[in-house]
Design a protein around this motif. Sequence first.
Motif, PDB file in Angstrom:
ATOM      1  N   PRO A 344      89.244 -31.784 120.066  1.00 41.19           N
ATOM      2  CA  PRO A 344      88.737 -30.571 119.994  1.00 41.19           C
ATOM      3  C   PRO A 344      89.560 -29.538 121.030  1.00 41.19           C
ATOM      4  O   PRO A 344      89.686 -28.456 120.896  1.00 41.19           O
ATOM      5  N   ALA A 345      89.988 -30.247 122.090  1.00 39.55           N
ATOM      6  CA  ALA A 345      90.908 -29.443 122.969  1.00 39.55           C
ATOM      7  C   ALA A 345      92.129 -29.010 122.213  1.00 39.55           C
ATOM      8  O   ALA A 345      92.607 -27.715 122.461  1.00 39.55           O
ATOM      9  N   TRP A 347      92.516 -28.430 118.870  1.00 38.48           N
ATOM     10  CA  TRP A 347      92.083 -27.178 117.935  1.00 38.48           C
ATOM     11  C   TRP A 347      91.820 -26.151 118.500  1.00 38.48           C
ATOM     12  O   TRP A 347      92.141 -24.917 117.839  1.00 38.48           O
ATOM     13  N   VAL A 348      91.335 -25.904 119.949  1.00 39.31           N
ATOM     14  CA  VAL A 348      91.132 -24.924 120.549  1.00 39.31           C
ATOM     15  C   VAL A 348      92.550 -23.935 120.682  1.00 39.31           C
ATOM     16  O   VAL A 348      92.570 -22.868 120.403  1.00 39.31           O
ATOM     17  N   GLN A 349      93.521 -24.706 121.162  1.00 36.36           N
ATOM     18  CA  GLN A 349      94.669 -24.368 121.553  1.00 36.36           C
ATOM     19  C   GLN A 349      95.432 -23.649 120.029  1.00 36.36           C
ATOM     20  O   GLN A 349      96.299 -22.788 120.184  1.00 36.36           O
ATOM     21  N   ASN A 351      94.165 -22.110 117.826  1.00 35.26           N
ATOM     22  CA  ASN A 351      93.788 -20.731 117.624  1.00 35.26           C
ATOM     23  C   ASN A 351      94.796 -19.859 118.068  1.00 35.26           C
ATOM     24  O   ASN A 351      94.713 -18.655 117.775  1.00 35.26           O
ATOM     25  N   HIS A 352      95.691 -20.101 119.147  1.00 31.50           N
ATOM     26  CA  HIS A 352      96.409 -19.210 119.670  1.00 31.50           C
ATOM     27  C   HIS A 352      97.715 -19.086 119.216  1.00 31.50           C
ATOM     28  O   HIS A 352      98.399 -18.147 119.395  1.00 31.50           O
TER      29      HIS A 352
END
Length: 444
Positions: A344-345, A347-349, A351-352
């Motif tokens: 998940p970490a 996935w968050v990155q 998005n940038h």
Amino acid sequence: MTLTPQPPTVRSSAASFTQITALALPALVVLAAEPIFLLIDTAVVGHLGAVPLAALAIGAIMLAVAGWVGAVLAYGTTARAARKFGSGDRAAAVAEGVQGTWLALGASFILFAIVQAAAGPIASAFTGDPEVAQAAALWMRIAAFGLPSLLLISAGQGWMRGVQDTKTPMRFVLIAFLVAAILTPTLVYPVGLGLPGSAIANVVAQTIAGVLFLRALRRENVNLRPQVWLLRKQLIANRDLLVRGLAMQACFLSAAAVAGHVSTASLAAHQIGLQLWMFASLALDAVAIAGQALIGAQLGARSRNGAIATAKKLTWIGLAYGGIFLALMLALSPVLPYAFSSDPAVWVQMNHIFLWMIVLMPVAGVVFALDGVLIGAGDLAFMRNMTVAAAVFGWLPFTWATPAFGWGLFGIWAGLAAFMVIRLVLILLRLRGGHWAVVGAQRA
């Protein structure tokens, strides 16, 4: 069997869409095969965890450097061979490929020695995690055994494109791709080799393709010995492409180093984003390959008006092609992060990254198409200056400022956007001026 494409007839008008497509579609398969394999590699390794994926990201830097050297060899050889081919001298065109092959072998042995001696320090420079550095160094040392074949593939594609044969390289690369696509998941999971399994799959696939390209060169019945005078000319001609490539590598290496020191998840996401960008870039480059071959041949045949008309047509084709990729990226963006990582970490990155990647597709389509035009024309000094300017005033400032301002991956990829926009403006101005279109069997 000898390859037999014949020199084109002189045209005062633009190359037809059929001609462009006949060269671009097989080139697309070749260009897309390597990044698709790297995407498969990334997806396979990504499900081992963030540490192996981050290690692969660092290891892939070595392949990127080797790919840059290979691109210099291929592009320089294509430009010179295409002019000779267009002037009616096929043997001289293939001779450029022979010398390019010798340069490829020499460069690969130098790279191999550097990697074997310095893989540990190189890996440590890109991450603060000792576990990631150790895994990356092992991957690089194994994958380095494929470097000679990797550069032979580039040299082979260079001269074949010059004689307007993009179908034979397509067949060779597809064979290697299928081998790699089967071997990678097999060695990583059922055999249980983990991350090193992907490096071994690289080596086997590259070696198969390298042998096929060497066999094709031998079938041409030309002198296969190194010719010092021709090697010297190629080195001089490739000098500007080398500097251009150094500017690009400075950007890629800086981006990876900054991403690696933000976090392991950031580096892993950057690896996914970079491989997607490289896939799109190389696929879009199919138009550039057609441009190199056609523009070089037209100028070699002294058809300046035909070359200018072809360049304008390629500009519009590149824009349309980039628009298609924009739509594809937009449609796939909601699911792509999950295909390449289960963290998940990461996935968050991701998005940038996606916004920049999507909006840059039409820009990239035009820039890459016109890169091919100017490389085919041998306008290499301008290509060098343009790329250095875009790096110095675009990508590098954003990347180097990112740690100080805490921009993370958003800042790194904003730098990539600036790099591409600067190139777009400068290359359109150059195309409009027409000074690039110098006719003759070789550019003065």
